[in-house]
Scaffold this motif. Structure first.
Motif, PDB file in Angstrom:
ATOM      1  N   SER A 273       0.837  -1.053   0.137  1.00  0.00           N
ATOM      2  CA  SER A 273       0.129   0.058   0.001  1.00  0.00           C
ATOM      3  C   SER A 273       0.931   1.313  -0.098  1.00  0.00           C
ATOM      4  CB  SER A 273      -1.004  -0.160   1.250  1.00  0.00           C
ATOM      5  OG  SER A 273      -1.734   1.037   1.187  1.00  0.00           O
ATOM      6  N   GLU A 275       3.641   1.605  -1.147  1.00  0.00           N
ATOM      7  CA  GLU A 275       4.282   1.679  -2.487  1.00  0.00           C
ATOM      8  C   GLU A 275       3.175   2.085  -3.601  1.00  0.00           C
ATOM      9  OE1 GLU A 275       6.261  -1.925  -3.652  1.00  0.00           O
ATOM     10  OE2 GLU A 275       7.633  -1.985  -1.925  1.00  0.00           O
ATOM     11  N   GLY A 276       2.127   2.189  -3.189  1.00  0.00           N
ATOM     12  CA  GLY A 276       1.161   2.745  -3.998  1.00  0.00           C
ATOM     13  C   GLY A 276       0.236   1.559  -4.906  1.00  0.00           C
ATOM     14  N   LYS A 277       0.304   0.337  -4.237  1.00  0.00           N
ATOM     15  CA  LYS A 277      -0.113  -0.725  -5.141  1.00  0.00           C
ATOM     16  C   LYS A 277      -1.434  -1.141  -4.106  1.00  0.00           C
ATOM     17  CE  LYS A 277       4.262  -2.226  -6.317  1.00  0.00           C
ATOM     18  NZ  LYS A 277       5.337  -3.208  -5.860  1.00  0.00           N
ATOM     19  N   ARG A 278      -2.202  -2.370  -4.905  1.00  0.00           N
ATOM     20  CA  ARG A 278      -3.117  -2.966  -4.053  1.00  0.00           C
ATOM     21  C   ARG A 278      -2.648  -3.388  -2.603  1.00  0.00           C
ATOM     22  NH1 ARG A 278      -7.406  -5.273  -7.062  1.00  0.00           N
ATOM     23  NH2 ARG A 278      -7.110  -7.237  -5.962  1.00  0.00           N
ATOM     24  N   GLY A 279      -3.399  -3.376  -1.633  1.00  0.00           N
ATOM     25  CA  GLY A 279      -2.785  -3.976  -0.202  1.00  0.00           C
ATOM     26  C   GLY A 279      -2.955  -5.426  -0.293  1.00  0.00           C
TER      27      GLY A 279
ATOM     28  N   GLY B  27       6.036   6.068  -3.997  1.00  0.00           N
ATOM     29  CA  GLY B  27       4.719   5.379  -3.747  1.00  0.00           C
ATOM     30  C   GLY B  27       3.554   6.368  -3.754  1.00  0.00           C
ATOM     31  N   ALA B  28       3.327   7.193  -4.890  1.00  0.00           N
ATOM     32  CA  ALA B  28       2.397   8.653  -4.763  1.00  0.00           C
ATOM     33  C   ALA B  28       1.099   8.205  -4.934  1.00  0.00           C
ATOM     34  CB  ALA B  28       3.157   9.609  -5.774  1.00  0.00           C
ATOM     35  N   LEU B  29       0.726   6.964  -5.648  1.00  0.00           N
ATOM     36  CA  LEU B  29      -0.609   6.648  -6.048  1.00  0.00           C
ATOM     37  C   LEU B  29      -1.600   7.257  -4.755  1.00  0.00           C
ATOM     38  CD1 LEU B  29      -2.721   6.303  -7.984  1.00  0.00           C
ATOM     39  CD2 LEU B  29      -2.286   3.797  -7.833  1.00  0.00           C
ATOM     40  N   LEU B  30      -1.597   6.456  -3.603  1.00  0.00           N
ATOM     41  CA  LEU B  30      -2.493   6.765  -2.716  1.00  0.00           C
ATOM     42  C   LEU B  30      -2.589   8.318  -2.342  1.00  0.00           C
ATOM     43  CD1 LEU B  30      -3.071   3.600  -2.498  1.00  0.00           C
ATOM     44  CD2 LEU B  30      -3.364   3.974  -0.022  1.00  0.00           C
ATOM     45  N   GLY B  64      -7.522  -0.932 -10.279  1.00  0.00           N
ATOM     46  CA  GLY B  64      -7.340  -1.796  -9.520  1.00  0.00           C
ATOM     47  C   GLY B  64      -6.994  -1.418  -7.950  1.00  0.00           C
ATOM     48  N   VAL B  65      -6.110  -0.549  -7.998  1.00  0.00           N
ATOM     49  CA  VAL B  65      -5.453   0.167  -6.763  1.00  0.00           C
ATOM     50  C   VAL B  65      -6.809   0.940  -6.127  1.00  0.00           C
ATOM     51  CG1 VAL B  65      -4.243   1.757  -5.849  1.00  0.00           C
ATOM     52  CG2 VAL B  65      -3.073   0.278  -7.078  1.00  0.00           C
ATOM     53  N   PHE B  68      -9.506  -1.493  -4.880  1.00  0.00           N
ATOM     54  CA  PHE B  68      -8.929  -2.285  -3.536  1.00  0.00           C
ATOM     55  C   PHE B  68      -9.525  -1.699  -2.356  1.00  0.00           C
ATOM     56  CE2 PHE B  68      -6.494  -3.638  -0.476  1.00  0.00           C
ATOM     57  CZ  PHE B  68      -6.247  -4.880  -0.575  1.00  0.00           C
ATOM     58  N   TYR B  69      -9.416  -0.174  -2.292  1.00  0.00           N
ATOM     59  CA  TYR B  69      -9.664   0.637  -1.077  1.00  0.00           C
ATOM     60  C   TYR B  69     -11.072   1.297  -0.559  1.00  0.00           C
ATOM     61  CZ  TYR B  69      -4.597   0.316  -1.015  1.00  0.00           C
ATOM     62  OH  TYR B  69      -3.227  -0.313  -1.020  1.00  0.00           O
TER      63      TYR B  69
END
Ligand code: FMN
Ligand code: SF4
Ligand code: FES
Lengths: 508, 159
Positions: A273, A275-279, B27-30, B64-65, B68-69
């Motif tokens: 997460s 790293e910006g990915k799906r957890g 990891g900027a996406l979130l 996809g990301v 997921f949340y």
């Protein structure tokens, strides 16, 4: 006149901001000059919002405060309707051993001056005078084990990262605290955030990491703001930055916010997460200690693990290790919640019995009805019946009773609780929060809900299926979400068979 | 990509500001998705390809990301977002009955928004207010010991 009123989420949820406004307005009206400090909570949630007034004899406590109680704070304090006496003399405070939470609720959380007056930075300063390997050894010798749930020895984890050769290493603080009945991480971040900064800086120096991340939850808006402010305070004071307290060590950190996924508290899911990915949970090995954030050696530790490091460095490993029982050394911040008379945070050495905690410290239920069960360790922890109340609060003793202490949250439930419903909820929660990687968890939990619904509908053939399903989840799940959901389910079934009696629905 | 009328040039500009502010972050996406949701109230469909291109990932990955949340929403929420804690400690003090009350009163189920766009109801699993439940969050504001009367007052204000 100096008045303290918590900015802690629980206090705010019970009206602290409105009380603060009223105090300021009343002071203005009376022409009294006051300093209003928004501190952390002392942990007595049933007394929140709890105001304190500084006097020559110490701090006097008043609570739970309502708007009507505000004017009397400016009159004869002894006659105040909510007067509780000296905070430090309250039973709840006197019975504790506050090491990790020594400053929480005491100091102005963002005042470095206050922090240092109360022994802040002593641990870091001592660490800076030691060789990194010696810091790791000190933490190992203290007996500190991970407070996030698994109880892995912190020093051993640090040694793996210390010994790894890499161009970059990281400290990741797991502040995802998703377990129901837990709020210790939140309280510490809100009430004494500099301790976490100090603990992470010590960890960075010990293992050779220069960058830290605090991964916390979007459900914790106040903790997020407090941490961000504390990091700025620490940076401005040279505690963080290219030369930590003028040493040759560099360390800096930032806060990252999750997005409402319970599984992201699992350390490898958390790293994805971050790293910006799906957890999604990663298979181990590789261990995060060797290939963690961005594939680099990474210490992943819970907030309370890291926040216990400063006092260990300050007072020494032996001091800390002396508290506790068996192989559970030091103190644990119990979080007593649910249907409870005196709920809140109670830091104490390991070893109290569950019954002492629930009946003597927490005073039983809020409803006044008999306690039926206590879930220890969050949604993946077992339900304990009163017949197991003699279990000492240690990692080993709870494991021996098919339970776990986890992050030390306790949910107290009274005799009206339907344990079949709680078992169903455990399965439902697992189904909602599963990362989807393994079938026994993803599909099994959905089947679990269906099967328990059949039990509730009076189908006697469904009960053995629940046990089978739990065995499959236990053995076929990659992480503890699928693997430990059987704990609440099977403990409910084992200890409260009457609630699962299939004749019940038929008889109705 | 061409901006749709709904998103518009102004939206695109805001998005680019957000992307610029997060440049070089690990990891900027979130953080980006949070900032976009903060700015727009949801993550607009049109934003995803732009974000994906900027981060050099596929659109499918970005989607996809996001999916997921639980926090990220594809559509705008009601003017008031009411989150009620469903977890164990709150259940032990009546969270289920409170949720039933809310659903009955609003005439909607979890994840739904009232027809007039006033209220969206979301479940949440623990706000760290477990010693003063049932817990709720109303447009980001924390509420403890929520009972039916307190909830009614909140909902009155949300109309
Ligand atoms: C589903 C799941 C959720 C978890 N949630 C948390 C959490 O919220 N906080 C935490 O510190 N550890 C959590 N853990 C444990 C972490 O994986 C890991 O053991 C911990 O962060 C290590 O730190 P510690 O050694 O200091 O405890 C969770 C584990 C699982 C399987
Ligand atoms: S047990 Fe569940 S949450 Fe854990 S890795 Fe498997 S599918 Fe994901
Ligand atoms: S269980 Fe509801 S706030 Fe924690």
């Amino acid at each position: 006149m100096k008045i303290y009123l918590p900015l802690d989420s629980a206090a705010v949820a019970l009206g602290a901001d409105e009380i603060a406004e009223a105090i300021t307005a009343e002071a203005q009206k009376r022409g009294v000059s006051i300093t209003l400090i928004r501190n952390g909570s002392r942990g007595m949630v049933w007394l929140e919002p709890m105001a304190e007034v500084a006097t020559e004899d110490g701090r006097l406590a008043f609570g739970p405060m309502t708007l009507e109680d505000v004017p009397a704070l400016f009159d004869d304090l002894a006659a105040h309707p909510k007067a509780l006496g000296l905070t430090d003399e309250l039973d709840w405070m006197r019975r504790q051993t506050r090491l990790t939470f020594a400053r929480c609720g005491v100091i102005d959380p963002l005042s470095l001056h206050d922090y240092e007056l109360h022994h802040g930075l002593k641990g870091l300063k001592r660490a800076l005078a030691m060789a990194p390997a010696a810091i790791v050894q000190e933490v190992t010798d203290s007996g500190l084990r991970g407070r996030g749930g698994a109880g892995f020895p912190t020093g051993i984890k640090w040694k793996t990262v210390h010994d790894a050769k890499a161009s970059q290493k990281y400290i990741v603080c797991n502040a995802d605290e998703g377990d129901s009945a837990t709020f210790a991480d939140r309280m510490l971040m809100e009430g004494d955030p500099l301790t976490l900064v100090e603990g992470m800086a010590i960890a960075g120096i010990a293992v050779g990491a220069t960058k830290g991340y605090i991964y916390t939850r979007s459900e914790y808006p106040i903790a997020i703001t407090q941490m961000q402010k504390a990091i700025q305070v620490a940076r401005a004071a040279g505690i963080l930055g290219p030369r930590v307290l003028d040493s040759d060590y560099a360390f800096d950190m930032e806060v990252r916010v999750g997005a409402g996924a319970y599984v992201c508290g699992e350390e490898t899911s958390l790293l994805n997460s971050l790293e910006g990915k799906r957890g999604v949970v990663r298979a181990k090995p590789p261990l995060p200690a060797l290939q963690g954030f961005m594939g680099k050696p990474t210490v992943v530790n819970n907030v309370i693990s890291l926040a216990s490091v400063p006092v260990i460095l300050e007072r020494g490993a032996a001091f800390y290790k002396n508290f506790g029982m068996g192989r559970s050394h030091g103190t644990m911040a119990l979080q007593i919640a649910g249907n409870v008379k005196f709920g809140g945070l109670f830091e104490t050495a390991f070893g109290l019995s569950l019954g002492e905690i629930v009946n003597e410290i927490a005073g039983g239920t809020a409803s006044g009805r008999p306690v039926k069960a206590v879930q220890v360790g969050g949604p993946l922890g077992a339900w304990f019946p009163t017949s197991l109340f003699d279990t000492p609060f240690t990692y080993e003793d709870f494991a021996a009773k098919d339970g776990l202490i986890g992050h030390a949250g306790l949910t107290i439930a009274d005799d009206r609780t339907d344990m079949l419903k709680m078992a169903r909820f455990a399965m439902e929660f697992c189904a909602i929060e599963s990362c989807g990687k393994c079938t026994p968890c993803r599909i099994g939990a959905v089947r679990g809900v269906e099967t328990l619904d059949r039990v509730a509908a009076g189908d006697p053939s469904a009960l053995p299926l629940v046990a089978d399903l739990c065995n499959t989840m236990k053995s076929g799940s990659l992480c503890a979400l699928g693997g430990f959901t059987p704990y609440p389910v099977m403990s409910a079934l084992t200890h409260f068979p009457d609630d699962f009696a299939t004749t019940r629905a038929a008889a109705e | 990509m061409s901006a749709t009328p709904e998103f518009g040039d102004a939206g695109l500009e805001t998005l680019h500001e957000i992307l610029n502010a997060h440049r070089g972050m690990e990891g900027a996406l979130l953080p980006i998705l949070h900032a976009v949701q903060e700015a727009f109230g949801h993550v607009p469909q049109e934003a995803l390809p732009v974000i994906a291109k900027d981060l050099n990932i596929t659109r499918a990955e970005a989607h996809g990301v996001m999916s997921f949340y639980h926090d990220f929403r594809e559509n705008p929420a009601g003017r008031t977002v009411l989150k009620l804690c469903r977890a164990e400690a709150c259940q032990s003090v009546g969270a289920d009955a409170l949720a039933d009350h809310a659903r009955g009163k609003l005439g909607i189920d979890w994840h739904e928004t009232t027809a007039d766009g006033a209220v969206t109801l979301e479940p949440i699993f623990c706000l760290g207010l477990c010693a003063c439940g049932p817990a709720a969050m109303v447009n980001g504001k924390l509420v403890g010991r929520t009972d039916a009367a307190k909830l009614d007052r909140i909902l009155e204000g949300a109309r």
